[in-house]
Each structure stands twice: as C-alpha cells, then as structure tokens.
Motif scaffolding. Sequence first.
Motif, PDB file in Angstrom:
ATOM      1  N   VAL A   1       0.835  -1.204   0.000  1.00  0.00           N
ATOM      2  CA  VAL A   1       0.000   0.000   0.000  1.00  0.00           C
ATOM      3  C   VAL A   1       0.866   1.248   0.000  1.00  0.00           C
ATOM      4  CG1 VAL A   1      -1.754   1.301   1.261  1.00  0.00           C
ATOM      5  CG2 VAL A   1      -1.902  -1.189   1.154  1.00  0.00           C
ATOM      6  N   ARG A   2       1.944   1.206   0.778  1.00  0.00           N
ATOM      7  CA  ARG A   2       2.818   2.374   0.859  1.00  0.00           C
ATOM      8  C   ARG A   2       3.534   2.666  -0.460  1.00  0.00           C
ATOM      9  NH1 ARG A   2       4.125   4.501   5.694  1.00  0.00           N
ATOM     10  NH2 ARG A   2       6.153   5.104   4.875  1.00  0.00           N
TER      11      ARG A   2
ATOM     12  N   PRO B   1       1.469   4.967  -4.069  1.00  0.00           N
ATOM     13  CA  PRO B   1       1.577   6.352  -4.543  1.00  0.00           C
ATOM     14  C   PRO B   1       2.761   6.579  -5.476  1.00  0.00           C
ATOM     15  CG  PRO B   1       1.080   6.320  -2.204  1.00  0.00           C
ATOM     16  CD  PRO B   1       1.398   4.904  -2.594  1.00  0.00           C
TER      17      PRO B   1
ATOM     18  N   LEU C   1      -7.227   3.209  -3.435  1.00  0.00           N
ATOM     19  CA  LEU C   1      -6.866   4.113  -2.335  1.00  0.00           C
ATOM     20  C   LEU C   1      -8.008   5.055  -1.957  1.00  0.00           C
ATOM     21  CD1 LEU C   1      -3.216   5.102  -3.380  1.00  0.00           C
ATOM     22  CD2 LEU C   1      -3.927   3.486  -1.605  1.00  0.00           C
TER      23      LEU C   1
ATOM     24  N   TRP D   1      -8.816   7.488  -3.861  1.00  0.00           N
ATOM     25  CA  TRP D   1      -8.375   8.799  -4.340  1.00  0.00           C
ATOM     26  C   TRP D   1      -9.084   9.193  -5.631  1.00  0.00           C
ATOM     27  CZ3 TRP D   1      -2.266   8.899  -3.519  1.00  0.00           C
ATOM     28  CH2 TRP D   1      -2.029   8.774  -2.149  1.00  0.00           C
TER      29      TRP D   1
ATOM     30  N   TYR E   1      -3.460  13.644  -4.020  1.00  0.00           N
ATOM     31  CA  TYR E   1      -3.741  12.511  -3.148  1.00  0.00           C
ATOM     32  C   TYR E   1      -5.225  12.454  -2.776  1.00  0.00           C
ATOM     33  CZ  TYR E   1       1.290  13.269  -2.374  1.00  0.00           C
ATOM     34  OH  TYR E   1       2.643  13.489  -2.524  1.00  0.00           O
TER      35      TYR E   1
ATOM     36  N   TRP F   1      -5.249  11.694  10.894  1.00  0.00           N
ATOM     37  CA  TRP F   1      -3.871  11.683  10.370  1.00  0.00           C
ATOM     38  C   TRP F   1      -3.049  12.484  11.366  1.00  0.00           C
ATOM     39  CZ3 TRP F   1      -2.059  13.906   4.975  1.00  0.00           C
ATOM     40  CH2 TRP F   1      -0.917  13.195   4.558  1.00  0.00           C
TER      41      TRP F   1
ATOM     42  N   GLU G   1      -3.453   7.140  11.677  1.00  0.00           N
ATOM     43  CA  GLU G   1      -2.189   6.944  10.957  1.00  0.00           C
ATOM     44  C   GLU G   1      -1.251   8.073  11.370  1.00  0.00           C
ATOM     45  OE1 GLU G   1      -0.859   4.673   9.059  1.00  0.00           O
ATOM     46  OE2 GLU G   1       0.850   5.780   8.274  1.00  0.00           O
TER      47      GLU G   1
ATOM     48  N   SER H   1      11.413   8.390  11.387  1.00  0.00           N
ATOM     49  CA  SER H   1      12.142   8.670  10.154  1.00  0.00           C
ATOM     50  C   SER H   1      13.530   9.222  10.452  1.00  0.00           C
ATOM     51  CB  SER H   1      11.332   9.657   9.302  1.00  0.00           C
ATOM     52  OG  SER H   1      12.055  10.054   8.169  1.00  0.00           O
TER      53      SER H   1
ATOM     54  N   PRO I   1       7.882  15.254  -2.193  1.00  0.00           N
ATOM     55  CA  PRO I   1       7.370  13.973  -2.688  1.00  0.00           C
ATOM     56  C   PRO I   1       8.244  13.381  -3.786  1.00  0.00           C
ATOM     57  CG  PRO I   1       5.882  15.801  -3.257  1.00  0.00           C
ATOM     58  CD  PRO I   1       7.133  16.404  -2.716  1.00  0.00           C
TER      59      PRO I   1
ATOM     60  N   VAL J   1      10.537  11.538   4.144  1.00  0.00           N
ATOM     61  CA  VAL J   1       9.304  11.568   4.926  1.00  0.00           C
ATOM     62  C   VAL J   1       8.176  11.467   3.909  1.00  0.00           C
ATOM     63  CG1 VAL J   1       7.834  12.911   6.451  1.00  0.00           C
ATOM     64  CG2 VAL J   1      10.309  12.948   6.755  1.00  0.00           C
ATOM     65  N   ASP J   2       7.650  10.270   3.778  1.00  0.00           N
ATOM     66  CA  ASP J   2       6.771   9.975   2.657  1.00  0.00           C
ATOM     67  C   ASP J   2       5.300  10.174   3.051  1.00  0.00           C
ATOM     68  OD1 ASP J   2       5.619   9.065   0.357  1.00  0.00           O
ATOM     69  OD2 ASP J   2       6.981   7.363   0.137  1.00  0.00           O
ATOM     70  N   LEU J   3       4.846  11.410   2.921  1.00  0.00           N
ATOM     71  CA  LEU J   3       3.463  11.732   3.272  1.00  0.00           C
ATOM     72  C   LEU J   3       2.475  10.938   2.436  1.00  0.00           C
ATOM     73  CD1 LEU J   3       3.116  15.536   3.957  1.00  0.00           C
ATOM     74  CD2 LEU J   3       3.709  13.667   5.470  1.00  0.00           C
ATOM     75  N   ALA J   4       2.772  10.791   1.147  1.00  0.00           N
ATOM     76  CA  ALA J   4       1.851  10.079   0.264  1.00  0.00           C
ATOM     77  C   ALA J   4       1.695   8.636   0.713  1.00  0.00           C
ATOM     78  CB  ALA J   4       2.351  10.143  -1.174  1.00  0.00           C
ATOM     79  N   ALA J   5       2.805   8.000   1.091  1.00  0.00           N
ATOM     80  CA  ALA J   5       2.743   6.617   1.563  1.00  0.00           C
ATOM     81  C   ALA J   5       1.897   6.524   2.825  1.00  0.00           C
ATOM     82  CB  ALA J   5       4.149   6.085   1.822  1.00  0.00           C
ATOM     83  N   SER J   6       2.113   7.468   3.730  1.00  0.00           N
ATOM     84  CA  SER J   6       1.342   7.469   4.971  1.00  0.00           C
ATOM     85  C   SER J   6      -0.143   7.683   4.701  1.00  0.00           C
ATOM     86  CB  SER J   6       1.878   8.565   5.897  1.00  0.00           C
ATOM     87  OG  SER J   6       1.082   8.672   7.052  1.00  0.00           O
ATOM     88  N   LEU J   7      -0.434   8.635   3.824  1.00  0.00           N
ATOM     89  CA  LEU J   7      -1.835   8.910   3.493  1.00  0.00           C
ATOM     90  C   LEU J   7      -2.463   7.734   2.761  1.00  0.00           C
ATOM     91  CD1 LEU J   7      -4.156  10.904   3.612  1.00  0.00           C
ATOM     92  CD2 LEU J   7      -3.379  11.865   1.444  1.00  0.00           C
ATOM     93  N   ALA J   8      -1.677   7.028   1.956  1.00  0.00           N
ATOM     94  CA  ALA J   8      -2.197   5.868   1.237  1.00  0.00           C
ATOM     95  C   ALA J   8      -2.709   4.816   2.220  1.00  0.00           C
ATOM     96  CB  ALA J   8      -1.117   5.277   0.333  1.00  0.00           C
ATOM     97  N   VAL J   9      -1.950   4.577   3.272  1.00  0.00           N
ATOM     98  CA  VAL J   9      -2.372   3.604   4.280  1.00  0.00           C
ATOM     99  C   VAL J   9      -3.688   4.055   4.915  1.00  0.00           C
ATOM    100  CG1 VAL J   9      -1.779   2.540   6.481  1.00  0.00           C
ATOM    101  CG2 VAL J   9      -0.020   2.851   4.742  1.00  0.00           C
ATOM    102  N   LEU J  10      -3.717   5.330   5.273  1.00  0.00           N
ATOM    103  CA  LEU J  10      -4.934   5.872   5.884  1.00  0.00           C
ATOM    104  C   LEU J  10      -6.118   5.796   4.925  1.00  0.00           C
ATOM    105  CD1 LEU J  10      -5.905   7.601   8.425  1.00  0.00           C
ATOM    106  CD2 LEU J  10      -5.697   9.543   6.905  1.00  0.00           C
ATOM    107  N   SER J  11      -5.910   6.231   3.703  1.00  0.00           N
ATOM    108  CA  SER J  11      -6.988   6.280   2.708  1.00  0.00           C
ATOM    109  C   SER J  11      -7.541   4.896   2.424  1.00  0.00           C
ATOM    110  CB  SER J  11      -6.467   6.880   1.399  1.00  0.00           C
ATOM    111  OG  SER J  11      -5.989   8.182   1.617  1.00  0.00           O
TER     112      SER J  11
END
Lengths: 234, 234
Positions: A25-26, A29, A92, A94, A121, A188, A204, A211, B192, B206-216
Amino acid sequence: MTVHMELSHDNHDVTGPVRAPLPTVRRLPAYLGLLRKYAVEGALTISSASIAAELGLEPIQVRKDLQITGLSGQPGVGFSVEALIDAIELFLGWDNATDAFIVGAGNLGSALAGYDGFALYGLNIVALFDNDPAKVGTEIHGRPVFHIDRLIDLAWRMHVHLGILAVSSTAAQQAADLMADAGLQAVWNFTPVQLKMTDGIIVEKVDLAASLAVLSNRLATAIKDKRGVHNADE
Amino acid sequence: MTVHMELSHDNHDVTGPVRAPLPTVRRLPAYLGLLRKYAVEGALTISSASIAAELGLEPIQVRKDLQITGLSGQPGVGFSVEALIDAIELFLGWDNATDAFIVGAGNLGSALAGYDGFALYGLNIVALFDNDPAKVGTEIHGRPVFHIDRLIDLAWRMHVHLGILAVSSTAAQQAADLMADAGLQAVWNFTPVQLKMTDGIIVEKVDLAASLAVLSNRLATAIKDKRGVHNADE
DNA sequence: TAGATTGTTAATCGATTAACAATC
DNA sequence: TAGATTGTTAATCGATTAACAATC
C-alpha cells in the motif's frame, strides 16, 4: 475433473477482509505518480520492468504489488497506463476528493493547509480549527479558521470524516478525543504523541522521530566508519 | 572445552557492519520518549513488560529491539532507565546535537524551523536557505535565512553534514544536487520527489503520500464495509 | 512463429513470536 | 528460596524474490 471458479480480487471471506500488505500500500503512490507522468507523455502501456527500473524496485515486486488493485496486465504487452491509474486511485479511495479538517492552525497546520500537493492525493482541506481567538475568523491559504468548539457541529454538518491533527504535543490527546466526539472516522496524526483512541477510529501517524531515527543511525554509522578508516590509515 | 569470548554489540565483521533491522530502529524513539517520562517520574528501572504495555507491543519484541543498543537488562529486575536512555541516544547519535540546514524557507521549511521538538531528537537547526530575495537576510523562528548560493560555502565553514529538504517538487532535485555539492552527507527529504543521488549520500524520505495511502485505503475499506452492512440490514 | 511480458507456484529471506533455561 | 524478568534458541509468520509455464 475440477472446475475452478475465477475469484479475482477476492478480498474478503467469512472472517473478514484480507488486509493488503502494508509495504505494498505504501508503494502505490509512487506507482501512481510515475503512471501519471507516463500518461502525460502519452504512453498507453507500461511494463513492470520499466516501472521497476524507474523506481529502483524488482519487476516481480511491482507485479505482485499491482495485483492488489485487481487489475491484470497483458502478457507480452504490459499494463494499460490509464486503467492502472484508475485502479490504484480506486483502491486508495483517491478517485473522489476526500474533505478534511486540519486541527491546529500553528506553524505545521498552516503549512499543511498551504500544501498544494494534497490534491494529487485526493485530499481537500476545507477548514482549520484552533483555540487562539486571534486566529479564529481569519483565513489561512484561503481556508477559514474556526474555533475548536465548533468542530463537532461542523463535522456533522459538512459530513467530514477525516481530521489532520497538527496541534502541540500537550494538546494532542485532548484534541484527538474531541475529533472522536465529532464523529471523525480517521485521524492523520502529525504530532509525536502515541494517541489512545477508541476502537474503530483509524489513526495513521506521520512519525518524524522514526524517520529521523533511521537517518541518524545511518549517519552515526557512516561517521563512525569513516573515523575507523582514518585510524587505520594513520 | 571451548572458551566463548563475549562479543556483545558485535555489529560488524569482515564483510561490513550488520545493519540493524529498520523496524527496530524506527521504534527506538518511542522507547526513548517513554523512558524519558519514566526518568522524570523518578523510576530507576523498567521491565520490557511495562514498556510493551504502554506502547502496545509484545515484551519479547521490546527485549529484542533493545538488544541492538548493546545494553543488557538484569533478570528479575529489568533495565536501568538511565542507562537505557543513554544507550538509545548513543545508538541514534542523539547524545550530541547535530547541526542541520533547512533548504527551502516556504511554508513547510518555516514550520520545521519552528518545531521545538527537534531538540529532543538531537537536531539543531542553524539556518535556512532560499532563493527568494524577500526572505534572504530575514530570520525565521530565530534562524537566519541565507541565499541558496551561499550553501556550499557555509556548509563547509560551519561543518554542517545534514540538510533538510523542504522546497517545491519542481526545485527538489536541483536543490538536492546542490546539497551534495556542498558536501552534506545526509538529506532528510520532505518533498514527494524520489531523489536520484550519488552513492554514499544518505537520503531518508518523509513519505506523506505513503502514509496517506495507508490511511486512505483503510478509510475506503471501512466505508465500503459499512455500506455492505447497511445493505445486508435493509 | 518468435519475442515479450504476465501471473502462479515455490523458495528464500527477514522480522516477529513462543518456549524456556539462566539469572538476579 | 521463590518470584520476576532476562536473553537464547527455535518456530512461525509475512514479504520478497526466483523460476517458469501461460499468454498475448
């Protein structure tokens, strides 16, 4: 002779949904970003090998990852760029923008409100909340700032389900509890606090400390190694 | 009869250092935060069971994780809170503050400059860099903003090895290349963009998109499940 | 048909967890 | 000594990778 029913995208059974592997999942994106670039350039198909080369992964890992979207590629050809974009976005959630509140209009909250990448996103910041009277009633990056007391009311009225927590550490748990009371389904969490939430609320965490720990440890090791070489040389 | 030499903290052999498991390194800051809380409260020792209970982990995982610091606990007693804090800080290189530059003095860069939590992570922001003449010469959260052209000179003069990248996506790779030219050993990447760096430079994203993907994905699944239940009920 | 690329099945790898002897 | 807790060794689990038949 046995007949096998085709059960593609068989993502749940009696005991509940099969969770997609988190690492997969990570990575989605990154795939999505690359596919969008290819789409702009007019590419119709793309192979797992090209994706892998661009992102520094293994082709087989790319194919395994993409399977969770339920989309199949075409042997000898590859994947449809457009179909793959749609499949990942759908997976996702999105494909439609999700409205979100930012709780905490300080440095970080303001910065997040101004981050235009969120549109990619599927995220749409609709308002910020703070308890500072000086901020309430103003606009930050075009979004209204409301008093935190109005969170419950506005979350229900605006059907917002996602909250971005960007308050100070000391205020974090209290603000999170309020978000739960407001019926938000997901938080979040940009604070360093490990939130204690009731079951069913998705949390999340953007874990900056984790990091930085990875970075620091590698840096500490690199410097130590260098010193070691120096000593050996001298 | 064989004599076993004690080789605790045996972190490297002829072929190079044995990398600490990444998930373990990422959990260390959580341990550290908890231990500091215990230290303030005057606790002298702590057991893996208490740590695990507070952080929602398994005791055995806590013990395994703590082993990479090289510190041993005392059977029947637990770990020395103070010694464990020191060991984790040492392992992460957080025992001495590391000076860092922030490259990009926009929303995010400014927010990061104002984040006072970094002191707990051994990080000391000494300056920001930007190409906007309106920002150069000003101060942001007490730190000077220099023109990006001065990065190479100042990195050498101030012996700074760590850069925090917080520019726009379009400027990211170029800024990163400049950071490499300036001799920075590590880049903490808040953009990103998947940076292409020469070997030897440590990059942590710091992969915000990856984190948001998990949440989404979890949110999308939760909403889908709820709809499923609704349909079944009606 | 020949070449390219997929998806499946099995093997490998690494992290987590379990069981328990050793130790304070 | 009895109780608590550690660290070691082995088992389990999940993700990644390899090999290759199937397919366009």
